[in-house]
Scaffold this motif. Sequence first.
Motif, PDB file in Angstrom:
ATOM      1  N   THR A  63       0.824  -1.209   0.000  1.00 14.86           N
ATOM      2  CA  THR A  63       0.000   0.000   0.000  1.00 14.86           C
ATOM      3  C   THR A  63       0.856   1.257   0.000  1.00 14.86           C
ATOM      4  O   THR A  63       0.652   2.170  -0.813  1.00 14.86           O
ATOM      5  CB  THR A  63      -0.937   0.006   1.220  1.00 14.86           C
ATOM      6  OG1 THR A  63      -1.817  -1.121   1.132  1.00 14.86           O
ATOM      7  CG2 THR A  63      -1.756   1.286   1.271  1.00 14.86           C
ATOM      8  N   GLY A 184       1.357  -2.502   7.056  1.00 16.62           N
ATOM      9  CA  GLY A 184       0.082  -2.879   6.464  1.00 16.62           C
ATOM     10  C   GLY A 184      -0.143  -4.361   6.270  1.00 16.62           C
ATOM     11  O   GLY A 184      -1.015  -4.751   5.495  1.00 16.62           O
ATOM     12  N   SER A 215      -5.168   0.015  12.278  1.00 20.00           N
ATOM     13  CA  SER A 215      -6.023   0.368  11.143  1.00 20.00           C
ATOM     14  C   SER A 215      -7.453   0.731  11.528  1.00 20.00           C
ATOM     15  O   SER A 215      -8.099   1.509  10.825  1.00 20.00           O
ATOM     16  CB  SER A 215      -6.066  -0.786  10.131  1.00 20.00           C
ATOM     17  OG  SER A 215      -6.554  -1.968  10.735  1.00 20.00           O
ATOM     18  N   SER A 234      -1.225   2.830   6.648  1.00 19.67           N
ATOM     19  CA  SER A 234      -1.730   2.098   5.484  1.00 19.67           C
ATOM     20  C   SER A 234      -3.242   2.194   5.345  1.00 19.67           C
ATOM     21  O   SER A 234      -3.771   2.275   4.229  1.00 19.67           O
ATOM     22  CB  SER A 234      -1.304   0.631   5.558  1.00 19.67           C
ATOM     23  OG  SER A 234       0.090   0.499   5.433  1.00 19.67           O
ATOM     24  N   LYS A 238      -5.005   3.375   1.964  1.00 19.62           N
ATOM     25  CA  LYS A 238      -5.937   2.498   1.235  1.00 19.62           C
ATOM     26  C   LYS A 238      -7.231   3.244   0.911  1.00 19.62           C
ATOM     27  O   LYS A 238      -7.771   3.132  -0.196  1.00 19.62           O
ATOM     28  CB  LYS A 238      -6.239   1.247   2.056  1.00 19.62           C
ATOM     29  CG  LYS A 238      -5.130   0.217   2.068  1.00 19.62           C
ATOM     30  CD  LYS A 238      -5.518  -0.992   2.926  1.00 19.62           C
ATOM     31  CE  LYS A 238      -4.395  -2.013   2.977  1.00 19.62           C
ATOM     32  NZ  LYS A 238      -4.735  -3.159   3.860  1.00 19.62           N
ATOM     33  N   ALA A 241      -6.460   5.722  -1.847  1.00 14.16           N
ATOM     34  CA  ALA A 241      -6.232   5.046  -3.128  1.00 14.16           C
ATOM     35  C   ALA A 241      -7.548   4.562  -3.740  1.00 14.16           C
ATOM     36  O   ALA A 241      -7.699   4.548  -4.971  1.00 14.16           O
ATOM     37  CB  ALA A 241      -5.268   3.879  -2.936  1.00 14.16           C
TER      38      ALA A 241
END
Length: 270
Positions: A63, A184, A215, A234, A238, A241
């Motif tokens: 990631t 991640g 997370s 991460s 994510k 993204a």
Amino acid sequence: MSRIKARFEALKTEGRGALIPYLQAFDPDYETSLELLKAMPAAGADLIEIGVPFSDPSADGPTIQAAALRGLKAGATLGGVLEMVRSFRETDAETPIILMGYLNPIDSYGPAEFCFDAVQAGVDGIIVVDMPTEEADLLDAHARAAGLDIISLVAPTTARTRLFHVLKDASGFVYYVSITGITGTGSASQAQLEEALPKIREATDLPVAIGFGISTPEQARAASRIGDAAVVASALIKTMAGTLSEGQATEKTVPSVLKQLIELSAAVRG
């Protein structure tokens, strides 16, 4: 008093730990990452960690590797990252900024010049992932002269004697890499964190930030209470993204990341 020390002392008075979100500079472009950076404090960031894009991010999982590549394609340089921090400081003089990256770009920039320019731009600390204590003399004197904290990394595999060696001259805070692996790819359990933190506290009075594998809001809350801060990287990348279209930012990019950050902050502050 440094911004890092002042922030942790203020949070201790409040009776809570810190939330430290991670942002990859220039991902997916300079303007979007700067917009996110400027909006993070209002969304709940207590300190902010900015990743410096590098072509061989050996400690990072897929990631953040992908984020670094997007940043490099967008034209990221170490000087450009400092310019981003300088722009952030035009409207925020209080939120501590920590750069996280690798030694090669700093060495190419020039260690003394980098430390001076980083502080002038408004950077408070640096995490150099691939610089062991035995090689820290490359930066240590320059960082101390400039007033820049070098944040030490420790891991579950760090032996007790090694902890005392690594942390004897540490400053700012300690970054606890809570898993044995890249970013991640896994998470430490609450029991594992509760077992590890007392050992670290034997070796230092500095605040301890827990990163790698944090997370969810629940994990962030637990890490910020067992340690002194939770680093979320991460998971935020994510989310960002997932909003991109052919690698480019969309109208959902900034709001989606900030919504997630607000949820994480609510858990840490709850």
